[in-house]
Write a protein that holds these residues in place. Structure first.
Motif, PDB file in Angstrom:
ATOM      1  N   ILE A   1     -79.536   6.559 -17.941  1.00  0.00           N
ATOM      2  CA  ILE A   1     -77.864   6.715 -18.145  1.00  0.00           C
ATOM      3  C   ILE A   1     -77.523   8.071 -18.352  1.00  0.00           C
ATOM      4  CG2 ILE A   1     -76.233   6.458 -20.075  1.00  0.00           C
ATOM      5  CD1 ILE A   1     -77.782   3.780 -20.916  1.00  0.00           C
TER       6      ILE A   1
ATOM      7  N   THR B   1     -64.553   8.758 -28.996  1.00  0.00           N
ATOM      8  CA  THR B   1     -63.494   8.615 -27.984  1.00  0.00           C
ATOM      9  C   THR B   1     -61.990   8.512 -28.556  1.00  0.00           C
ATOM     10  OG1 THR B   1     -64.097   6.494 -27.517  1.00  0.00           O
ATOM     11  CG2 THR B   1     -64.503   8.056 -25.753  1.00  0.00           C
TER      12      THR B   1
ATOM     13  N   PHE C   1     -65.863  15.600 -20.698  1.00  0.00           N
ATOM     14  CA  PHE C   1     -66.627  14.389 -20.346  1.00  0.00           C
ATOM     15  C   PHE C   1     -68.138  14.215 -20.459  1.00  0.00           C
ATOM     16  CE2 PHE C   1     -69.095  12.334 -17.041  1.00  0.00           C
ATOM     17  CZ  PHE C   1     -69.159  10.868 -17.453  1.00  0.00           C
TER      18      PHE C   1
ATOM     19  N   ILE D   1     -72.011  10.567 -27.666  1.00  0.00           N
ATOM     20  CA  ILE D   1     -72.053   9.051 -28.100  1.00  0.00           C
ATOM     21  C   ILE D   1     -73.628   8.395 -27.740  1.00  0.00           C
ATOM     22  CG2 ILE D   1     -71.600   6.569 -27.386  1.00  0.00           C
ATOM     23  CD1 ILE D   1     -68.555   7.778 -26.498  1.00  0.00           C
TER      24      ILE D   1
ATOM     25  N   PHE E   1     -85.480 -10.721 -16.222  1.00  0.00           N
ATOM     26  CA  PHE E   1     -85.904  -9.330 -16.884  1.00  0.00           C
ATOM     27  C   PHE E   1     -84.964  -8.191 -16.194  1.00  0.00           C
ATOM     28  CE2 PHE E   1     -88.326  -5.510 -16.524  1.00  0.00           C
ATOM     29  CZ  PHE E   1     -88.596  -5.271 -17.683  1.00  0.00           C
TER      30      PHE E   1
ATOM     31  N   ARG F   1     -82.132  -5.788 -18.146  1.00  0.00           N
ATOM     32  CA  ARG F   1     -82.162  -4.320 -18.195  1.00  0.00           C
ATOM     33  C   ARG F   1     -80.905  -3.730 -17.758  1.00  0.00           C
ATOM     34  NH1 ARG F   1     -86.009  -6.187 -20.450  1.00  0.00           N
ATOM     35  NH2 ARG F   1     -84.477  -6.207 -21.979  1.00  0.00           N
TER      36      ARG F   1
ATOM     37  N   LEU G   1     -78.405  -1.571 -20.043  1.00  0.00           N
ATOM     38  CA  LEU G   1     -77.992  -0.257 -19.518  1.00  0.00           C
ATOM     39  C   LEU G   1     -76.318  -0.120 -19.822  1.00  0.00           C
ATOM     40  CD1 LEU G   1     -79.512   1.791 -18.069  1.00  0.00           C
ATOM     41  CD2 LEU G   1     -78.288   1.251 -15.884  1.00  0.00           C
TER      42      LEU G   1
ATOM     43  N   THR H   1     -75.376   0.414 -23.280  1.00  0.00           N
ATOM     44  CA  THR H   1     -75.571   1.707 -23.952  1.00  0.00           C
ATOM     45  C   THR H   1     -74.788   2.414 -23.542  1.00  0.00           C
ATOM     46  OG1 THR H   1     -77.915   0.756 -23.600  1.00  0.00           O
ATOM     47  CG2 THR H   1     -77.547   2.904 -24.966  1.00  0.00           C
ATOM     48  N   ILE H   2     -74.394   2.332 -22.141  1.00  0.00           N
ATOM     49  CA  ILE H   2     -73.859   3.448 -21.484  1.00  0.00           C
ATOM     50  C   ILE H   2     -72.395   3.877 -22.038  1.00  0.00           C
ATOM     51  CG2 ILE H   2     -71.841   2.462 -19.638  1.00  0.00           C
ATOM     52  CD1 ILE H   2     -73.507   3.795 -17.744  1.00  0.00           C
ATOM     53  N   PRO H   3     -71.825   5.137 -22.399  1.00  0.00           N
ATOM     54  CA  PRO H   3     -70.610   5.493 -22.868  1.00  0.00           C
ATOM     55  C   PRO H   3     -69.324   5.099 -22.138  1.00  0.00           C
ATOM     56  CG  PRO H   3     -71.938   7.356 -22.791  1.00  0.00           C
ATOM     57  CD  PRO H   3     -72.756   6.196 -21.983  1.00  0.00           C
TER      58      PRO H   3
ATOM     59  N   LEU I   1     -66.118   4.479 -22.496  1.00  0.00           N
ATOM     60  CA  LEU I   1     -64.824   4.693 -22.595  1.00  0.00           C
ATOM     61  C   LEU I   1     -64.681   6.037 -21.952  1.00  0.00           C
ATOM     62  CD1 LEU I   1     -62.162   3.426 -23.250  1.00  0.00           C
ATOM     63  CD2 LEU I   1     -62.081   4.276 -25.351  1.00  0.00           C
ATOM     64  N   PRO I   2     -65.576   7.149 -22.315  1.00  0.00           N
ATOM     65  CA  PRO I   2     -65.663   8.295 -21.288  1.00  0.00           C
ATOM     66  C   PRO I   2     -65.471   8.321 -19.918  1.00  0.00           C
ATOM     67  CG  PRO I   2     -66.851   8.743 -23.271  1.00  0.00           C
ATOM     68  CD  PRO I   2     -66.474   7.124 -23.072  1.00  0.00           C
ATOM     69  N   ILE I   3     -66.536   7.268 -19.366  1.00  0.00           N
ATOM     70  CA  ILE I   3     -66.789   7.159 -18.083  1.00  0.00           C
ATOM     71  C   ILE I   3     -65.452   6.374 -17.303  1.00  0.00           C
ATOM     72  CG2 ILE I   3     -68.203   5.792 -16.386  1.00  0.00           C
ATOM     73  CD1 ILE I   3     -70.543   6.409 -17.689  1.00  0.00           C
TER      74      ILE I   3
END
Lengths: 305, 277
Positions: free
Chosen positions: A15, A243, A277, A284, B101, B105, B109, B112-114, B116-118
């Protein structure tokens, strides 16, 4: 257990890689991204990418065109305000949300419960920026009892530290209230629901039969067991709250990183936007990671697995 | 169906949503003017312009009616796309062990990824358009659905009747389509509502900070314009320019909340329902 931890850590590394790469490639791919100042060189992309990572390691995030300063310095000036806003709201909505959720479950179906339920469901339906605007109109303009923008009164030199503190708290109140009220609903609901489930269990009935006080049972038996789902949820909505500062700070012109985002968007200051960003994405991730660890520490089942 | 009819909150929510959907569909017939047509700017409400006009002289009531179209279009298309992706991945991961599997995964991913910022940074670098918003929301909102569908499929896969069908030589595609898919449909509907609720909240926020499509204004975009107007709070302008658009957003979110609440009560009668995020 070992493999579980490893897949988790690998996940976090992937990530971080995605976030950093996105930050590098987006301005190079998108039609709207002005490339001035970003790709001045004629180097191949791979070399540019390595340069970018090296710069990043040194805290070099580029030059903000609107603030006329290094992005890193601009961020550093703003971060404290965002942390203050997020920190104070989080402390309040977690404590109050859990407390009121427990009260609601205890008084299930009575007036207190129904009233709280309706109140928090309605509040959760307000976008933070809209609620903020209503507060500015009512408390800022109509009643004129709270400042309408900023984090401190400009051009006033308070001689005492106490005066400064009061001024800061006075400015913090409405933004923090907005963020708290729009985030509290979720915590309140999950506490209420998991408490209701637990209050049905055998051991609670046993505790009652033993003649233990109602509040004692709630505190020592029920709430303790309701904590796990609450912690998972705190991590989940932390992203939403962090956010959320983008919208709340925009409305109150509160000088944190969130305000930088909307300023950068309207002024097309892309280096600044990218720096902000990175801040939000990593903040987070850090909260999620910490909540994961706390969860593992508290839940014996995760360890045995 | 019958159970849903008995749920008052669910009925109120459904009524509200249908009301807004009708406005969205029949916008050209209801709106008094074309939303791009210009008149005198910042007029107060009068008999010709029931909600006055905005900073460039567009009729606010017409903007509001066409805004319903834009807001609901983005919300519904994006949530259908996101839940569709989630459904597909959940079905495949739950039914075919060899993909499970890796797909899970991938799902972890995306959980967990943030996001809203992305979503914000991608939207900022793309040309602002309705379809681009639909696209980014669809890409980042499917993961929870995938997880929920997968765990349901896992419990369905080894039910006796499924095993029996397999024994009679039914193909995997036949089993998935006829013996598993129908049982996850209720969950799909719950997810559609919950994801819609999240997307309209996020979309209004994105539009508010200036990432909306300026040629097709959503409610959030109207609030963006209103907030940028220097004397919005000092004069009475906010009453007809800001308040109606904001309340429309609140009511739509509330309607999704109520529908979601009622549906979950039917699909998942124990109190362990998901919180609304």
């Amino acid at each position: 257990m070992q493999t579980k931890i490893i897949t988790k850590i690998v996940g976090y590394i992937i990530i971080i890689f995605i976030i950093i790469s996105l930050n590098f490639f987006l301005p190079r791919m998108m039609p709207a991204g002005p490339l001035s100042g970003l790709t001045s060189s004629t180097q191949p992309v791979s070399e540019q990418y390595i340069m970018y990572i090296v710069d990043l390691m040194h805290g070099d995030l580029g030059w903000s065109t609107t603030k006329n300063a290094p992005v890193w310095d601009v961020l550093m000036r703003s971060i404290k305000w965002t942390l203050l806003l997020v920190g104070s709201s989080t402390a309040i909505y977690i404590t109050l949300g859990i407390l009121l959720g427990a009260v609601s479950a205890w008084k299930k179906g009575k007036k207190t419960d129904v009233g709280l339920l309706i109140l928090f469901i309605s509040l959760a339906s307000f976008p933070p920026f809209f609620l903020g605007m209503l507060f500015i109109i009512y408390f800022g303009w109509r009643l004129d009892i709270f400042p309408r923008f900023g984090a401190q009164t400009l051009y006033i030199d308070y001689s005492t530290a106490f005066g400064t503190l009061l001024d800061i708290l006075h400015h913090l109140f409405l933004p923090a209230l907005t963020l708290t009220l729009t985030s509290i609903g979720v915590i309140y609901l999950i506490t209420r629901n998991s408490m209701l489930n637990i209050l049905d269990e055998e051991y609670i009935r046993t505790a009652r039969a033993k003649g233990l006080g109602e509040w004692y049972i709630i505190r020592r038996h029920a709430l303790k067991n309701a904590m796990l789902p609450i912690i998972t949820l705190v991590a989940l909505i932390a992203g939403l709250v962090i956010t959320g500062t983008i919208f709340v700070e925009t409305v109150f012109a509160y000088p944190g990183v969130g305000l930088l985002v909307s300023d950068a968007i309207s002024a097309h200051d892309y280096p600044l936007l990218q720096g902000a960003f990175l801040f939000f994405a990593f903040a987070i991730l850090a909260v999620n990671f910490t909540a994961d660890r706390i969860y593992e520490l508290l839940d014996p089942r995760v360890k045995e697995d | 169906m019958k159970q849903y009819k008995n749920n008052k909150l669910g009925l109120v929510g459904l009524g509200l949503l249908i009301f807004f959907l009708l406005i969205a569909v029949f916008a050209p017939y209801i709106a008094p003017y074309d939303p791009h047509q210009r008149f005198e700017s910042t007029e107060h409400p009068n008999s010709e312009h029931l909600l006055g006009t905005n900073h460039v002289g567009q009729d606010i009531l017409s903007e509001l009616i066409y805004g319903t179209r834009v807001s609901l279009f983005i919300t519904l298309f994006a949530s259908i796309a996101a839940v569709g992706i989630g459904l597909l991945i959940g079905l495949v991961a739950g039914y075919f062990k060899r993909f499970d599997f890796y797909l899970m995964r991938l799902t972890d991913l995306f959980l967990t990824i943030p996001k809203l910022p992305i979503i914000i940074i991608i939207a900022a670098f793309m040309l602002p358009s309705v379809w681009n918003l639909v696209f980014v929301f669809a890409i980042f909102e499917w993961a929870i659905t995938a997880r929920i569908i997968r765990s349901e499929v896992l419990t369905l896969r080894h039910r006796n009747y499924v095993d029996a069908t397999r024994l009679f030589g039914a193909k995997d595609s036949h089993i998935l389509a006829w013996h598993i898919f129908p049982y996850v449909v209720p969950l799909v509907f719950v997810q559609l509502v919950l994801v819609s609720r999240y997307i309209i909240l996020a979309e209004s926020g994105l539009s508010f900070i200036g990432l909306g499509d300026p040629t097709a204004k959503s409610w959030g975009m109207m609030l963006h314009d209103a907030f940028a107007y220097p004397t919005i709070f000092i004069s009475d302008l906010w009453m007809w320019w800001m308040l109606p658009a904001g309340l429309c957003i609140v009511l739509t979110i509330l309607s999704f909340t109520f529908i979601g609440y009622a549906l979950e009560e039917i699909v998942n009668p124990s109190l362990k329902r998901s919180p609304w995020i």
